[in-house]
Design a protein around this motif. Structure first.
Motif, mmCIF file in Angstrom:
data_model
loop_
_atom_site.group_PDB
_atom_site.id
_atom_site.type_symbol
_atom_site.label_atom_id
_atom_site.label_comp_id
_atom_site.label_asym_id
_atom_site.label_seq_id
_atom_site.Cartn_x
_atom_site.Cartn_y
_atom_site.Cartn_z
ATOM 1 N N ASP A 115 -18.376 -64.130 62.389
ATOM 2 C CA ASP A 115 -19.162 -63.319 63.322
ATOM 3 C C ASP A 115 -19.981 -63.989 64.239
ATOM 4 O O ASP A 115 -21.130 -64.547 63.961
ATOM 5 N N PRO A 116 -19.635 -64.285 65.730
ATOM 6 C CA PRO A 116 -20.348 -65.024 66.362
ATOM 7 C C PRO A 116 -21.722 -64.511 66.800
ATOM 8 O O PRO A 116 -22.595 -65.163 67.292
ATOM 9 N N SER A 117 -22.135 -63.239 66.568
ATOM 10 C CA SER A 117 -23.284 -62.605 66.797
ATOM 11 C C SER A 117 -24.193 -63.369 65.731
ATOM 12 O O SER A 117 -25.476 -62.958 65.934
ATOM 13 N N PHE A 118 -23.648 -63.856 64.629
ATOM 14 C CA PHE A 118 -24.541 -64.436 63.627
ATOM 15 C C PHE A 118 -25.164 -63.382 62.502
ATOM 16 O O PHE A 118 -26.145 -63.813 61.764
ATOM 17 N N GLN A 119 -24.815 -62.110 62.636
ATOM 18 C CA GLN A 119 -25.660 -61.352 62.082
ATOM 19 C C GLN A 119 -25.247 -61.174 60.598
ATOM 20 O O GLN A 119 -26.151 -60.963 59.569
ATOM 21 N N LEU A 120 -24.065 -61.584 60.199
ATOM 22 C CA LEU A 120 -23.990 -61.705 58.771
ATOM 23 C C LEU A 120 -24.555 -62.814 58.014
ATOM 24 O O LEU A 120 -25.163 -62.748 56.940
ATOM 25 N N ALA A 121 -24.752 -63.833 58.990
ATOM 26 C CA ALA A 121 -25.607 -65.108 58.268
ATOM 27 C C ALA A 121 -26.863 -64.769 58.217
ATOM 28 O O ALA A 121 -27.690 -64.953 57.324
ATOM 29 N N VAL A 122 -27.473 -64.125 59.339
ATOM 30 C CA VAL A 122 -29.162 -63.611 59.275
ATOM 31 C C VAL A 122 -29.111 -62.839 57.996
ATOM 32 O O VAL A 122 -30.176 -62.913 57.628
ATOM 33 N N ASP A 123 -28.373 -61.943 57.895
ATOM 34 C CA ASP A 123 -28.615 -60.581 56.749
ATOM 35 C C ASP A 123 -28.621 -61.539 55.587
ATOM 36 O O ASP A 123 -29.159 -61.076 54.580
ATOM 37 N N LEU A 124 -27.736 -62.548 55.426
ATOM 38 C CA LEU A 124 -27.524 -63.180 54.149
ATOM 39 C C LEU A 124 -28.922 -64.291 53.551
ATOM 40 O O LEU A 124 -29.382 -64.014 52.598
ATOM 41 N N GLU A 125 -29.412 -64.778 54.987
ATOM 42 C CA GLU A 125 -30.333 -65.448 54.653
ATOM 43 C C GLU A 125 -31.809 -64.425 54.415
ATOM 44 O O GLU A 125 -32.527 -64.954 53.646
ATOM 45 N N ASP A 143 -15.998 -57.007 70.662
ATOM 46 C CA ASP A 143 -14.817 -57.504 71.331
ATOM 47 C C ASP A 143 -13.824 -58.185 70.256
ATOM 48 O O ASP A 143 -14.350 -59.142 69.427
ATOM 49 N N PRO A 144 -12.482 -57.972 70.378
ATOM 50 C CA PRO A 144 -11.627 -58.405 69.627
ATOM 51 C C PRO A 144 -11.545 -59.954 69.626
ATOM 52 O O PRO A 144 -10.824 -60.504 68.670
ATOM 53 N N ARG A 145 -11.941 -60.767 70.433
ATOM 54 C CA ARG A 145 -12.092 -62.178 70.524
ATOM 55 C C ARG A 145 -13.557 -62.616 70.055
ATOM 56 O O ARG A 145 -13.525 -63.786 69.623
ATOM 57 N N MET A 146 -14.513 -61.670 69.646
ATOM 58 C CA MET A 146 -15.596 -62.026 69.046
ATOM 59 C C MET A 146 -15.444 -62.082 67.613
ATOM 60 O O MET A 146 -15.313 -62.992 66.883
ATOM 61 N N ARG A 147 -15.130 -60.836 66.986
ATOM 62 C CA ARG A 147 -14.754 -60.627 65.746
ATOM 63 C C ARG A 147 -13.153 -60.422 65.793
ATOM 64 O O ARG A 147 -12.698 -59.447 65.708
ATOM 65 N N VAL A 148 -12.534 -61.529 65.447
ATOM 66 C CA VAL A 148 -11.076 -61.460 65.609
ATOM 67 C C VAL A 148 -10.314 -60.795 64.472
ATOM 68 O O VAL A 148 -10.807 -61.012 63.257
ATOM 69 N N GLN A 149 -9.602 -59.882 64.532
ATOM 70 C CA GLN A 149 -9.036 -58.967 63.846
ATOM 71 C C GLN A 149 -7.581 -59.566 63.277
ATOM 72 O O GLN A 149 -6.953 -59.849 64.221
ATOM 73 N N VAL A 150 -7.207 -59.787 62.101
ATOM 74 C CA VAL A 150 -5.985 -59.850 61.773
ATOM 75 C C VAL A 150 -5.253 -58.652 61.079
ATOM 76 O O VAL A 150 -6.163 -57.775 60.389
ATOM 77 N N THR A 151 -3.883 -58.243 61.293
ATOM 78 C CA THR A 151 -3.370 -57.039 61.292
ATOM 79 C C THR A 151 -2.222 -57.377 60.278
ATOM 80 O O THR A 151 -1.493 -58.533 60.307
ATOM 81 N N SER A 152 -1.815 -56.232 59.587
ATOM 82 C CA SER A 152 -0.448 -56.391 58.765
ATOM 83 C C SER A 152 0.823 -56.770 59.593
ATOM 84 O O SER A 152 1.621 -57.077 58.889
ATOM 85 N N ASP A 153 0.812 -56.465 60.891
ATOM 86 C CA ASP A 153 2.112 -56.770 61.527
ATOM 87 C C ASP A 153 1.918 -58.222 61.977
ATOM 88 O O ASP A 153 2.739 -58.662 63.014
ATOM 89 N N MET A 154 1.158 -59.182 61.644
ATOM 90 C CA MET A 154 0.819 -60.248 62.061
ATOM 91 C C MET A 154 1.475 -61.293 61.167
ATOM 92 O O MET A 154 1.277 -60.900 59.984
ATOM 93 N N ALA A 155 2.188 -62.562 61.301
ATOM 94 C CA ALA A 155 2.712 -63.341 60.704
ATOM 95 C C ALA A 155 1.526 -64.372 60.252
ATOM 96 O O ALA A 155 1.253 -65.131 61.073
#
Length: 329
Positions: free
Chosen positions: A210-220, A249-261
Motif C-alpha cells: 500500500d503506497p499510501s502507507f496507511q497499513l503501516a501507519v495503522d500497524l504502528e 488506482d490499480p497500479r497503487m494497490r496492485v491486484q492479483v487475480t485468479s486469471d493471472m499466471a
C-alpha cells in the motif's frame, strides 16, 4: 496456511542490540517529524548521496563481486542498471540466455526516493552468489524529481528488456525489497495485461503493498515499533513520489487475480516491522488468487534486515533461505 516463524521465538542478541542502536539513532529525525519539521524535496535531493553512501558502508558487496553497468536505449525509453556477474566458478560472465540458465531480476527499495542498484549491490551479490546465478538490478527513476508511475514504468521496461535480449520468463526470477516489492507486483500485472510471460518465481523482502502507507501507519498506531523506519516519516517520503495519485488506482494497490499466471513466491518480513501487514496482504492476495506463496516472519527483525549481515546474523540465514527457494524453482 499460517506464516512460518523462523527457527526460534526470539532473534539473536546481536540483532536485538542492532535494533536498539537503530532506534536510538533514528529518534532525532522522528522527533523532528513529530514537531512538523519540513522535509522538502530540495533537502531530500541534497541529502540523498550521503544516505546512499551510508547504506553502502553498512551493506558492502562481498569480495570479488564483479559488476557491468548498463545504459541502453529500449523501444520506449532508457534501461539503466547493472549486471552482477555469476560467480568465478561459473565463468564470471554476463549471463547468456542461450545457456538456458536462470537469472535474478532485482528491483531495489527505499521509498521510491533514495537508494539505487549500487546501494543494494551487497544484498544482490550475496543472493546471486548463494543461488549460483547472475543478476540484473534496475535503476529506476526516483522522486521527487520524477513521480508515480515513472518508477514502475522503468521496472516494467527492465523486465521487457531482458525478454528482448533472449531470456524467457522461465529463466527469470523476479526479486525486490520494500518499494521494489510493490514494483515487482506492478511488473506481474503489466505482463498479464499485455500477454507476456511471467517469471518462474518471485522473492520479496519486506514488500510494500500500500503506497499510501496507511497499513503501516495503522500497524504502528497499534503499538508496533520498527527499529529501522517510522511510519509517519516514511509516508512523508513516499508522497514525494506518489504525489496526488489515487490510492485506489490499480497500479497503487496492485491486484492479483485468479486469471493471472502467478509465479511461486517467497515473502520474508521482520516480525517487528511496521510493513508486516503489507507483506501479509500480498501473501493473502496471492493465495486467494490461486497462487503459491510462503510467508516467513523472522523474530526481532526490522525492515529489510537481509541488507545487514554484519549486524544481524539472521540476514545471512534469510538470504540463504531465499537462494534455496530460487534454486528450487
Amino acid at each position: 496456511m499460517e506464516p512460518e516463524v523462523q527457527n526460534q521465538r526470539h532473534g539473536s542478541r546481536r540483532a536485538r542490540a542492532f535494533n536498539n542502536y537503530a532506534v536510538a539513532a533514528s529518534r532525532p529525525m522522528i522527533a523532528a517529524v513529530g514537531r512538523g519539521a519540513q522535509l522538502s524535496p530540495r533537502l531530500l535531493t541534497l541529502t540523498r548521496p550521503g544516505v546512499n553512501r551510508g547504506i553502502v558502508a553498512m551493506s558492502p558487496a562481498p569480495r570479488g563481486t564483479r559488476i557491468t553497468t548498463v545504459r541502453e536505449r529500449a523501444s520506449d525509453g532508457q534501461v539503466r542498471g547493472e549486471w552482477t556477474h555469476e560467480s568465478p566458478m561459473l565463468g564470471g560472465a554476463i549471463p547468456d540466455p542461450l545457456t538456458g540458465r536462470k537469472i535474478i531480476y532485482y528491483i531495489h527499495g527505499s521509498g521510491y526516493v533514495v537508494c539505487s542498484a549500487r546501494t543494494h549491490r551487497g544484498l544482490v551479490a550475496r543472493l546471486a552468489r548463494s543461488a549460483g546465478m547472475g543478476a540484473f538490478s534496475i535503476d529506476y527513476r526516483l522522486g521527487p524529481e520524477y513521480q508515480w508511475p515513472l518508477g514502475g514504468d522503468d521496472a516494467i521496461r527492465g523486465y521487457r528488456w531482458l525478454l528482448s535480449r533472449g531470456f524467457d520468463g522461465s529463466q527469470i526470477i523476479i526479486a525486490g525489497d520494500s518499494a521494489g516489492g510493490h514494483l515487482a507486483l506492478d511488473v506481474l500485472a503489466a505482463n498479464h495485461r499485455d500477454g507476456l510471460p511471467q517469471p518462474s518465481g518471485m522473492v520479496l523482502f519486506s514488500p510494500l503493498y500500500d503506497p499510501s502507507f496507511q497499513l503501516a501507519v495503522d500497524l504502528e498506531a497499534g503499538g508496533v515499533r520498527d527499529p529501522i523506519i517510522d511510519a509517519r516519516a516514511a509516508r512523508t517520503f513516499l508522497r514525494f513520489y506518489t504525489g496526488d495519485a489515487d490510492p485506489a488506482d490499480p497500479r497503487m494497490r496492485v491486484q492479483v487475480t485468479s486469471d493471472m499466471a502467478l509465479p511461486p513466491t517467497l515473502i520474508q518480513v521482520g516480525a517487528r516491522e511496521v510493513m508486516a501487514d503489507d507483506a501479509r496482504a500480498i501473501d493473502r492476495n496471492l493465495r486467494e488468487a490461486g497462487g503459491t506463496s510462503t510467508l516467513q516472519e523472522w523474530p526481532d527483525q526490522g525492515h529489510v534486515f537481509q541488507m545487514f549481515p554484519y549486524f544481524t546474523p539472521e540476514a545471512r540465514k534469510a538470504v540463504h533461505e531465499a537462494a534455496r527457494f530460487i534454486t528450487e524453482r
